[in-house]
Design an enzyme around this catalytic site. Structure first.
Site, PDB file in Angstrom:
ATOM      1  N   ASP A 232      -1.461  -3.015  11.693  1.00 16.20           N
ATOM      2  CA  ASP A 232      -0.099  -2.516  11.922  1.00 16.20           C
ATOM      3  C   ASP A 232      -0.079  -1.963  13.346  1.00 16.20           C
ATOM      4  O   ASP A 232      -0.859  -1.064  13.682  1.00 16.20           O
ATOM      5  CB  ASP A 232       0.237  -1.380  10.937  1.00 16.20           C
ATOM      6  CG  ASP A 232       0.389  -1.879   9.503  1.00 16.20           C
ATOM      7  OD1 ASP A 232       0.325  -3.091   9.272  1.00 16.20           O
ATOM      8  OD2 ASP A 232       0.578  -1.032   8.607  1.00 16.20           O
ATOM      9  N   ASP A 387       8.292  -5.511   1.175  1.00 15.38           N
ATOM     10  CA  ASP A 387       7.965  -4.076   1.123  1.00 15.38           C
ATOM     11  C   ASP A 387       8.641  -3.458  -0.106  1.00 15.38           C
ATOM     12  O   ASP A 387       9.658  -2.767   0.014  1.00 15.38           O
ATOM     13  CB  ASP A 387       8.476  -3.376   2.393  1.00 15.38           C
ATOM     14  CG  ASP A 387       7.808  -3.904   3.662  1.00 15.38           C
ATOM     15  OD1 ASP A 387       6.588  -4.110   3.650  1.00 15.38           O
ATOM     16  OD2 ASP A 387       8.520  -4.122   4.660  1.00 15.38           O
TER      17      ASP A 387
HETATM   18  O1  1PR Z   1      11.254  -5.876   9.039  1.00  6.59           O
HETATM   19  O2  1PR Z   1      10.766  -8.132   9.898  1.00  6.59           O
HETATM   20  O3  1PR Z   1      10.809  -6.199  11.454  1.00  6.59           O
HETATM   21  O4  1PR Z   1       8.992  -6.476   9.819  1.00  6.59           O
HETATM   22  C1  1PR Z   1       8.388  -5.229   9.900  1.00  6.59           C
HETATM   23  C2  1PR Z   1       7.025  -5.360   9.322  1.00  6.59           C
HETATM   24  O5  1PR Z   1       6.328  -4.153   9.548  1.00  6.59           O
HETATM   25  C3  1PR Z   1       7.010  -5.627   7.832  1.00  6.59           C
HETATM   26  O6  1PR Z   1       6.051  -6.601   7.548  1.00  6.59           O
HETATM   27  C4  1PR Z   1       6.601  -4.296   7.227  1.00  6.59           C
HETATM   28  O7  1PR Z   1       5.762  -4.498   6.097  1.00  6.59           O
HETATM   29  C5  1PR Z   1       5.803  -3.654   8.344  1.00  6.59           C
HETATM   30  N1  1PR Z   1       5.936  -2.194   8.393  1.00  6.59           N
HETATM   31  C6  1PR Z   1       7.027  -1.522   8.809  1.00  6.59           C
HETATM   32  N2  1PR Z   1       6.783  -0.203   8.759  1.00  6.59           N
HETATM   33  C7  1PR Z   1       5.540  -0.040   8.314  1.00  6.59           C
HETATM   34  C8  1PR Z   1       4.845   1.237   8.132  1.00  6.59           C
HETATM   35  O8  1PR Z   1       3.711   1.289   7.642  1.00  6.59           O
HETATM   36  N3  1PR Z   1       5.496   2.321   8.478  1.00  6.59           N
HETATM   37  N4  1PR Z   1       3.769  -1.531   7.647  1.00  6.59           N
HETATM   38  C9  1PR Z   1       4.998  -1.289   8.083  1.00  6.59           C
HETATM   39  C10 1PR Z   1       3.487  -2.194   6.586  1.00  6.59           C
HETATM   40  C11 1PR Z   1       1.827  -2.518   5.109  1.00  6.59           C
HETATM   41  C12 1PR Z   1       0.673  -3.415   5.169  1.00  6.59           C
HETATM   42  C13 1PR Z   1      -0.589  -2.596   5.208  1.00  6.59           C
HETATM   43  C14 1PR Z   1      -1.092  -2.753   3.814  1.00  6.59           C
HETATM   44  C15 1PR Z   1      -2.544  -2.479   3.647  1.00  6.59           C
HETATM   45  N5  1PR Z   1       2.165  -2.056   6.381  1.00  6.59           N
HETATM   46  O9  1PR Z   1       0.707  -4.356   6.125  1.00  6.59           O
HETATM   47  O10 1PR Z   1      -1.377  -3.053   6.191  1.00  6.59           O
HETATM   48  O11 1PR Z   1      -0.330  -1.916   2.968  1.00  6.59           O
HETATM   49  O12 1PR Z   1      -2.838  -1.181   3.912  1.00  6.59           O
HETATM   50  P1  1PR Z   1      -4.065  -0.450   3.201  1.00  6.59           P
HETATM   51  O13 1PR Z   1      -5.104  -1.500   2.976  1.00  6.59           O
HETATM   52  O14 1PR Z   1      -4.527   0.561   4.195  1.00  6.59           O
HETATM   53  O15 1PR Z   1      -3.560   0.139   1.922  1.00  6.59           O
HETATM   54  P2  1PR Z   1      10.550  -6.651  10.078  1.00  6.59           P
END
Ligand code: 1PR
Length: 531
Positions: A232, A387
């Site tokens: 991320d 999400d």
């Molecule tokens: O909406 O098309 O612009 O895409 C935004 C992207 O960014 C989406 O894929 C969304 O999942 C991601 N995103 C947005 N905000 C966050 C955040 O964390 N604040 N991250 C975010 C999403 C989730 C996973 C993470 C897993 C594994 N992160 O990718 O890596 O949950 O984590 P873990 O193994 O530590 O539990 P758009």
């Protein structure tokens, strides 16, 4: 020696270019139809749909020169759709002729027990000896395709290797100096680079041994369960681009954005440690102007110089109008990412909006990001990043959404829940459930689901198996389970407790709590196939 690349402006050709350079050769592009005939060595990386490839070749006057080159037996290597282009046509693009060098039509995978597209690492079974496979030791190679050439159409003079995926299909052909692979050598790690290197070395005086069919060839090849590292990425408050990690999507700790490393360096580390794929999510992409977000393009460009497994990029894949009033389509954004080295793009918020429109009208407009990108680059290039968040209810009658009975009751003792889709990085819930979302996205042309889970993200408490099973039974495209991995045994749980095609983790890898090889050891110890 100079290698000539047939780049007709579709998809990720940068990776092939980088792989050739890594192997010590220089690359030049085909500039005119004559170059196709005169080039010393020609590589034709087939990216995009069959119809797009053939139409682009036709428009540029490349079809006859290609046929001439092949008939003159001048060194030629086709990759992926370029193998399929050697046949007469494909079910993917009815009415569009292929090169017709090998008889028959390319067909779609149809075994319901297998996810389509085939995305991942599978084996090959050699059907004859070949210098191209010099040193090949039954390693798995990376495939990504929904259509395949049929063994029965491909005579022994052509058939080099076959692979199993519900049925046996053609994974490599070779006749004289003309060769083509269904797998991507440039995305198949060290094993793939070795094979590509053999093609490049042929005729240069570097000794190559004709590989005998390995004695221990498997009866049946098996696709591996993929282990994916996710980064991320966002700018922190000091303007540095960092890999961060949230707790249920909250990436700040004591007011500061957590900083777990630099994206390019971390990606390279995961490649060297054996990750099967790497995903970058630009987590603030929903509020930035993605094409002005040059750091992400640069991250991809630099990563693809040294990382030879598939790269996915997500965040901000949507239409936008910048401050100067210039509008870019989602296809423009995706194309820029593909040109910079991405193999797949992942769409989050925009997919939810597209599905809301689709559910309201029941009509495909052809205008959504999913539709536009998959028509041009193929379904396998379009991942949907979901999400979802649990909404607990006492009874399924309380909601119109798809509920499940859950073994983890809610705070008020609720025995049921549904999964609400969110946008803007989980900041806003929408009136769409996860089943509606994934089914509609598949219909609109998506090729894979990256299934996050806000409740589990960063908790180290294991994957949400109930969610994963719900989604797996709703679609036939591959699913990547994400969120919650805290130890290697959680990967065993997810592969034994669901039929997910891949599992992804972030925090445990970034914090070096568990390595990718520890995960693979744990998973293969219980008999699950890994690379
Ligand atoms: O909406 O098309 O612009 O895409 C935004 C992207 O960014 C989406 O894929 C969304 O999942 C991601 N995103 C947005 N905000 C966050 C955040 O964390 N604040 N991250 C975010 C999403 C989730 C996973 C993470 C897993 C594994 N992160 O990718 O890596 O949950 O984590 P873990 O193994 O530590 O539990 P758009």
């Amino acid at each position: 020696m100079q290698i000539t690349l047939l780049d007709y402006g579709a998809g990720n050709v940068r990776s092939v270019r980088n792989a050739i350079r890594k192997l010590g050769y220089t690359v030049q592009d085909v500039q005119s139809p004559e170059d196709i005939v005169t080039a010393e060595k020609l590589i034709f990386p087939g990216v995009g749909s069959f119809g797009l490839v053939m139409t682009r070749l036709q428009e540029r006057g490349y079809i006859e020169p290609l046929k001439k080159r092949i008939s003159e037996n001048k060194p030629f290597l086709g990759i992926c759709v370029a193998l399929q282009a050697l046949y007469e046509g494909s079910e993917e693009s009815p009415g569009i002729s292929g090169l017709g060098i090998i008889p028959g039509q390319v067909v779609r995978f149809s075994d319901k027990a297998y996810s389509v597209p085939q995305i991942g690492w599978n084996g090959i079974k050699l059907q004859k000896d070949s210098a191209l496979l010099n040193g090949y030791k039954n390693e798995k190679l990376y495939f990504v395709h929904s259509y395949h050439a049929k063994v029965e159409n491909t005579g022994p003079e052509w058939l080099l290797a076959v692979t199993d995926y519900g049925r046996e299909f053609v994974s490599a052909v070779e006749r004289g100096n003309i060769s083509a692979f269904q797998f991507h050598p440039e995305k198949s790690g060290a094993a793939g680079l070795k094979i590509l290197g053999n093609f490049l070395a042929q005729g240069t005086g570097i000794p190559l041994i004709f590989t005998q069919k390995p004695a221990n060839q498997p009866e049946e090849t098996k696709i591996a369960k993929r282990i994916i590292a996710c980064l991320d990425v966002r700018s922190n408050d000091h303007g540095d681009l960092v890999v961060t990690k949230g707790d249920q999507y909250d990436v700040r700790h004591e007011g500061e954005v957590r900083n777990l490393g630099k994206p390019v360096e971390l990606a390279r580390r995961y490649y060297e440690e054996g990750a099967d794929e790497i995903t970058f999510l630009n987590i603030t992409g929903f509020r930035d102007y993605p094409l002005q977000d040059q750091p992400m393009l640069e991250v991809l460009e630099r990563t693809s110089e040294n990382v030879f497994v598939p790269l996915t990029i997500g965040g901000g894949i949507r239409e936008f109008t910048d401050a100067a009033g210039k509008t870019s389509t989602s296809l423009d954004v995706a194309s820029a990412y593909f040109r910079s080295g991405a193999d797949k793009v992942s769409i989050g918020s925009d997919a939810v909006y597209a599905v809301e429109d689709y559910l309201r009208t029941g009509e495909k407009t052809g205008k959504s990001a999913i539709e536009q990108i998959s028509v041009v680059y193929g379904a396998q290039a379009v991942v949907i990043s979901v999400d979802p968040r649990r909404v607990y209810v006492h009874s399924p009658k309380e909601t119109v959404h798809a509920t499940i009975a859950t073994a983890s009751p809610g705070p008020g003792g609720e025995q049921y829940c549904w999964y609400q889709c969110t946008v803007k990085g989980g900041r806003e819930g929408r009136d769409v459930d996860v089943v509606q979302l994934v089914k509609s996205c598949e219909t609109l042309g998506a090729g894979e689901i990256l299934l996050n889970c806000i409740d589990r993200d960063g908790t180290n408490s294991g994957f949400d198996l109930e969610l994963i099973n719900l989604v797996k039974q709703s679609v036939s495209i591959p699913v990547i389970a994400s969120s919650g991995a805290g130890r290697a045994s959680h990967f065993v749980d997810v592969f034994q407790g669901t039929s997910t095609d891949a599992a992804l983790a972030a925090g445990i890898f970034h914090r070096k709590e568990v390595t990718i090889s520890e995960v693979k050891d744990a998973v293969s110890a219980v008999g699950i196939v890994t690379r």
